[in-house]
Design a protein around this motif. Structure first.
Motif, PDB file in Angstrom:
ATOM      1  N   GLU A   1      -1.645  -0.561  -5.865  1.00  0.00           N
ATOM      2  CA  GLU A   1      -2.210  -0.639  -4.518  1.00  0.00           C
ATOM      3  C   GLU A   1      -2.917  -1.991  -4.442  1.00  0.00           C
ATOM      4  O   GLU A   1      -3.911  -2.209  -5.133  1.00  0.00           O
ATOM      5  N   MET A   2      -2.398  -2.892  -3.654  1.00  0.00           N
ATOM      6  CA  MET A   2      -2.924  -4.250  -3.624  1.00  0.00           C
ATOM      7  C   MET A   2      -3.857  -4.472  -2.438  1.00  0.00           C
ATOM      8  O   MET A   2      -3.630  -3.949  -1.345  1.00  0.00           O
ATOM      9  N   PRO A   3      -4.912  -5.273  -2.650  1.00  0.00           N
ATOM     10  CA  PRO A   3      -5.787  -5.604  -1.522  1.00  0.00           C
ATOM     11  C   PRO A   3      -5.034  -6.477  -0.521  1.00  0.00           C
ATOM     12  O   PRO A   3      -4.071  -7.153  -0.886  1.00  0.00           O
TER      13      PRO A   3
ATOM     14  N   THR B   1       0.850  -1.182   0.000  1.00  0.00           N
ATOM     15  CA  THR B   1       0.000   0.000   0.000  1.00  0.00           C
ATOM     16  C   THR B   1       0.891   1.240   0.000  1.00  0.00           C
ATOM     17  O   THR B   1       2.103   1.149   0.244  1.00  0.00           O
ATOM     18  N   ALA B   2       0.294   2.391  -0.220  1.00  0.00           N
ATOM     19  CA  ALA B   2       1.047   3.650  -0.245  1.00  0.00           C
ATOM     20  C   ALA B   2       1.799   3.870   1.063  1.00  0.00           C
ATOM     21  O   ALA B   2       2.935   4.352   1.069  1.00  0.00           O
ATOM     22  N   GLU B   3       1.198   3.478   2.191  1.00  0.00           N
ATOM     23  CA  GLU B   3       1.824   3.674   3.499  1.00  0.00           C
ATOM     24  C   GLU B   3       3.082   2.829   3.673  1.00  0.00           C
ATOM     25  O   GLU B   3       3.918   3.136   4.518  1.00  0.00           O
ATOM     26  N   ASN B   4       3.215   1.763   2.910  1.00  0.00           N
ATOM     27  CA  ASN B   4       4.328   0.837   3.087  1.00  0.00           C
ATOM     28  C   ASN B   4       5.332   0.842   1.945  1.00  0.00           C
ATOM     29  O   ASN B   4       6.224  -0.012   1.906  1.00  0.00           O
ATOM     30  N   LYS B   5       5.233   1.776   1.034  1.00  0.00           N
ATOM     31  CA  LYS B   5       6.148   1.789  -0.126  1.00  0.00           C
ATOM     32  C   LYS B   5       7.612   1.881   0.309  1.00  0.00           C
ATOM     33  O   LYS B   5       8.470   1.240  -0.291  1.00  0.00           O
ATOM     34  N   ASP B   6       7.913   2.646   1.343  1.00  0.00           N
ATOM     35  CA  ASP B   6       9.298   2.767   1.799  1.00  0.00           C
ATOM     36  C   ASP B   6       9.847   1.435   2.295  1.00  0.00           C
ATOM     37  O   ASP B   6      11.032   1.135   2.141  1.00  0.00           O
TER      38      ASP B   6
END
Length: 119
Positions: free
Chosen positions: A99-101, A73-78
């Motif tokens: 963005e994956m479910p 998800t966007a929050e975990n890209k780093d």
């Protein structure tokens, strides 16, 4: 990514056959060069909409081989670009904007600890 295949993988192919979105590749196609199967984090859907739990882990004959990983998800890209894969490598992605479910009932603690999917 949602799921992670660790170095206990015996390269049997059971997980590849079960993945409904073809997110898993064998050791010959592993983009990191490791001799184990690889789950593309930008393709894995944790079988959301397909199965009650990740089918790869259910099919795997090796206990503890497939574990939870962070959701893509966007929050975990780093996380996926910070050397968190095998031997400090970055994950390889085909679509970094995806963005994956993911299964929201799995805690971030379980994901961070890479807990087993199947008990």
């Amino acid at each position: 990514m949602a799921v992670f295949i660790n170095d206990t993988c015996i390269n049997c192919g059971a997980c590849i056959d079960e993945c409904p979105v073809e997110a898993i590749v064998d050791e010959d196609d592993n983009p990191t060069g490791e001799e184990l199967y690889y789950v593309y984090p930008d393709k894995c859907v944790e079988c959301v909409g397909h199965h009650d739990e990740p089918a790869c882990a259910t099919a795997c004959p090796t206990e503890g081989c497939i574990t939870w990983d962070m959701p893509f998800t966007a929050e975990n890209k780093d996380f996926f670009a910070a050397g968190n894969y095998v031997d400090g490598k970055n994950y390889v992605m085909e679509d970094a904007d995806a963005e994956m479910p993911f299964r929201e009932d799995i805690s971030m603690e379980a994901r961070t600890a890479r807990e087993n999917i199947v008990d």
